[in-house]
Design an enzyme around this catalytic site. Sequence first.
Site, PDB file in Angstrom:
ATOM      1  N   THR A   1       6.277   4.828  13.402  1.00 59.36           N
ATOM      2  CA  THR A   1       6.322   3.170  13.829  1.00 59.36           C
ATOM      3  C   THR A   1       8.030   3.043  14.476  1.00 59.36           C
ATOM      4  O   THR A   1       9.168   3.539  13.141  1.00 59.36           O
ATOM      5  CB  THR A   1       6.387   3.774  12.255  1.00 59.36           C
ATOM      6  OG1 THR A   1       4.378   4.242  11.915  1.00 59.36           O
ATOM      7  CG2 THR A   1       6.401   2.069  12.447  1.00 59.36           C
TER       8      THR A   1
ATOM      9  N   GLY B   1      -2.812   0.986   9.065  1.00 60.46           N
ATOM     10  CA  GLY B   1      -2.087   0.931   7.561  1.00 60.46           C
ATOM     11  C   GLY B   1      -1.222  -0.868   7.822  1.00 60.46           C
ATOM     12  O   GLY B   1      -1.567  -2.065   8.007  1.00 60.46           O
ATOM     13  N   ASP B   2       0.204  -0.576   7.180  1.00 62.54           N
ATOM     14  CA  ASP B   2       0.310  -2.300   6.800  1.00 62.54           C
ATOM     15  C   ASP B   2       0.866  -2.357   8.058  1.00 62.54           C
ATOM     16  O   ASP B   2       1.264  -3.971   8.062  1.00 62.54           O
ATOM     17  CB  ASP B   2       2.193  -1.687   5.580  1.00 62.54           C
ATOM     18  CG  ASP B   2       2.745  -0.686   6.345  1.00 62.54           C
ATOM     19  OD1 ASP B   2       2.536   0.435   7.064  1.00 62.54           O
ATOM     20  OD2 ASP B   2       4.029  -0.999   6.739  1.00 62.54           O
TER      21      ASP B   2
ATOM     22  N   THR C   1       8.965  -0.162   7.608  1.00 62.90           N
ATOM     23  CA  THR C   1       8.583   1.702   8.208  1.00 62.90           C
ATOM     24  C   THR C   1       8.112   3.721   7.372  1.00 62.90           C
ATOM     25  O   THR C   1       9.011   3.351   6.015  1.00 62.90           O
ATOM     26  CB  THR C   1       9.081   2.365   9.612  1.00 62.90           C
ATOM     27  OG1 THR C   1       8.304   4.048   9.765  1.00 62.90           O
ATOM     28  CG2 THR C   1      10.272   2.250   8.893  1.00 62.90           C
ATOM     29  N   GLY C   2       6.342   3.943   6.600  1.00 63.69           N
ATOM     30  CA  GLY C   2       6.384   4.360   5.559  1.00 63.69           C
ATOM     31  C   GLY C   2       4.743   4.753   5.816  1.00 63.69           C
ATOM     32  O   GLY C   2       4.586   4.387   6.180  1.00 63.69           O
TER      33      GLY C   2
HETATM   34  N1  ASP Z   1       3.372   2.736   8.193  1.00 59.90           N
HETATM   35  C1  ASP Z   1       2.465   2.841   9.063  1.00 59.90           C
HETATM   36  C2  ASP Z   1       1.367   3.054   8.896  1.00 59.90           C
HETATM   37  O1  ASP Z   1       1.324   2.983   7.146  1.00 59.90           O
HETATM   38  C3  ASP Z   1       3.232   4.592   9.467  1.00 59.90           C
HETATM   39  C4  ASP Z   1       5.155   4.627   9.833  1.00 59.90           C
HETATM   40  O2  ASP Z   1       5.671   3.881   9.407  1.00 59.90           O
HETATM   41  O3  ASP Z   1       4.949   5.374  10.602  1.00 59.90           O
HETATM   42  O4  ASP Z   1       0.091   2.660   9.292  1.00 59.90           O
END
Ligand code: ASP
Length: 329
Positions: free
Chosen positions: A179, A209-210, A229-230
């Site tokens: 992300t 997602g978040d 990100t995560g």
């Molecule tokens: N946080 C993002 C999600 O869960 C993924 C990412 O950070 O790469 O959609």
Amino acid sequence: MTHAAPLVLVIHGGAGVIKRDMNAAKEKAVRAAMAKALHDGYAQLKAGKSAVDAVTVAIAVLEDDPNFNAGKGSVFTHDGRNEMDAAVMDGEGLRAGAVAGVHRVKNPILLARAVMDHSSHVMLVGDGAEAFAKEQGISLVDPSYFRTEERWQQWQKALKEDNDKKPHADPETAKHFGTVGAVALDGEGHLAAGTSTGGMTDKRWGRVGDSPIIGAGTYANAQCAVSGTGWGEFYLRTVAAHEICMKVSMLGEPIERAAAEVINQEIPSLGGDGGAIALDASGNIAMPFNTDGMYRGWIGADGVAHVAIYDDEPDPSNHPPAPESSDDH
Ligand code: ASP
């Protein structure tokens, strides 16, 4: 007009970077794209534009680059599609715009911005969001534009893991982060945050997602701006970005401590992982992550684009003092 606050732009290109998956060519391309995003975004600040402008421009550069999981290069869903989410928030006045589940919008961050600036809503999803994009003259592309071979192969691997194990409880398929996000402080002392993503490889059932959820993956107010990100489900459950900013705004915690508490304690204690970038109104930067690496970069008073990937590389939060801030320790 004198600048009360330093001009600062901080970006990330995703946590979850694994050293053994990297090669020299990819690393070089990632570092170059991060440097370009920093330069282009910072030029906005130098020109007297807003933190929102800097964040939007920097994120659009990363969306156009196939090495990141946002815009071109987004990961594939279980159905073999690219389904993107994005959000932007202006700390000045707590304005926000977000989109989720879009398939044809070339730069989802520009659509999130248009939602904030030109609609009376905060969040639009799917077909409705794309209808609004059309009305706003935002670039729509054929869905094949987003495909890259690397993401396709990651999806094939995830599908195979699905067959071998329980599909939606498998942390391995959740590992393909990448992300992108940005936080900025402008000459008026205003903060902004933005995040854009393809989400998680193999996601199903319209999963969001978040990243586009204000307060979870993206948040900004007058004192603090955060992009996460995560593993998004954990950022949603902890309302991570808002949690960091409330520690700063309400409890007066230094940004570095506030961000570290949420990213390195609260999220891992639930079983999640990832990172975040955070910036306060004095220009102090925090970039905690609990994965092998996080693509991250910053540019401040020295006008030099700094990029780091692994945890042994210095950044303003793990090896202070920062070049662009004097009181971050
Ligand atoms: N946080 C993002 C999600 O869960 C993924 C990412 O950070 O790469 O959609």
